[in-house]
Design a protein around this motif. Sequence first.
Motif, mmCIF file in Angstrom:
data_model
loop_
_atom_site.group_PDB
_atom_site.id
_atom_site.type_symbol
_atom_site.label_atom_id
_atom_site.label_comp_id
_atom_site.label_asym_id
_atom_site.label_seq_id
_atom_site.Cartn_x
_atom_site.Cartn_y
_atom_site.Cartn_z
ATOM 1 N N THR A 1 2.492 1.851 -3.445
ATOM 2 C CA THR A 1 1.576 2.170 -4.541
ATOM 3 C C THR A 1 0.761 3.433 -4.300
ATOM 4 O O THR A 1 0.096 3.926 -5.201
ATOM 5 N N ASN A 2 0.819 3.951 -3.069
ATOM 6 C CA ASN A 2 0.053 5.157 -2.737
ATOM 7 C C ASN A 2 0.933 6.073 -1.894
ATOM 8 O O ASN A 2 1.243 5.767 -0.737
ATOM 9 N N ASP A 3 1.339 7.188 -2.448
ATOM 10 C CA ASP A 3 2.257 8.099 -1.759
ATOM 11 C C ASP A 3 1.665 8.691 -0.488
ATOM 12 O O ASP A 3 2.398 9.128 0.405
ATOM 13 N N ASP A 4 0.347 8.736 -0.393
ATOM 14 C CA ASP A 4 -0.298 9.329 0.782
ATOM 15 C C ASP A 4 -0.562 8.312 1.894
ATOM 16 O O ASP A 4 -0.983 8.696 2.991
ATOM 17 N N PHE A 5 -0.331 7.040 1.601
ATOM 18 C CA PHE A 5 -0.703 5.998 2.569
ATOM 19 C C PHE A 5 0.094 6.114 3.870
ATOM 20 O O PHE A 5 -0.460 5.978 4.967
ATOM 21 N N SER B 1 0.825 -1.211 0.000
ATOM 22 C CA SER B 1 0.000 0.000 0.000
ATOM 23 C C SER B 1 0.858 1.260 0.000
ATOM 24 O O SER B 1 0.565 2.237 -0.710
ATOM 25 N N ALA B 2 1.935 1.255 0.787
ATOM 26 C CA ALA B 2 2.816 2.428 0.852
ATOM 27 C C ALA B 2 3.562 2.639 -0.454
ATOM 28 O O ALA B 2 3.816 3.789 -0.857
#
Length: 324
Positions: free
Chosen positions: A120-124, A117-118
């Motif tokens: 693939t998603n910079d805001d995670f 998740s981290a």
Amino acid sequence: MKEITFINRNKARWETFEQQLKKPSKVNPDSLADQFIQLTDDLAFARTFYPRSHTLRYLNSLSQKTHQEIYRNKRERGSRIPAFIKTELPLILRSARPYFLISLVVFMAAWALGVVSALTNDDFVRMIMGDQYVNMTLNNIEKGDPMAVYGQMAETPMFIAITFNNVFVSFNVFLFGLLTPLGSIFQLFRNGVMVGAFQAFFYQKNLLGVSTYAIMIHGTLELSAIVLAGGAGIILGKYLLFPGTFPRKDSFVYGVKKGIKIMIGLVPVFIVAGFIEGFVTRYYNTMEHWLNIFIILASFVFIIWYFFIYPEIVYRKFKADKIN
């Protein structure tokens, strides 16, 4: 050994002991404590081999009466603690291994999900760790000390704060078992995702090796103990949700006692982990590499030995002693 054989071999001793308890003033306190240790061994054996029997209930009741009498006389011997560490707790740990395995699988799966998740998603990471922590870590990276968070407080206050937090987190994971096993599983999953996201964040900054090196000095004990606490929570929820042939209340009480004993065994682990994090981790980049590696390996060996290998040794010896 069949239960009837176990009863026949020990019934006379139990009945004699029970008669002695009816006249506590005539019983030597030291003798009472010695017999209590034997009774504890019998109780641990019954819990392992006859977990849903009347024998277990009888021995549990007899041990409670004995403990109350010893406490009333204020003469309880220190041998109760060694017996708990050497025999009772290891037998409980052995019976809890399936639940520890479930806890480990959940935690590692959550860890992997946090990493993915981290990445693939910079805001995670900010969602999980919070803007303040992320910004502080980025600032530390720019200063050339990415793990400076471990040196922000003085050793002793940090040791106390970290230990309290570790114990709080572990008991939180455990007590969520009151919401069925899914409660503890949820808490394990939450903590696993946080650790995975944290590691992925440092991987993106090309600092995975540094973060792993620093974290595992204390994290080998800390994370292992959280996983084991998760297993204790699953046990708590299991005996509440699936009482089997027991009344639900009796099953729940049994699960609570079993889980609490595991948690008591974990408290020293969290204290040592807190001590290492407060006094040692801050020097991860100045200590000799062999010392860092030794602490990590020693921690890992201890967890594997006491919580998995030693319980099997105790179980086999205990079983052999009862059969012979």
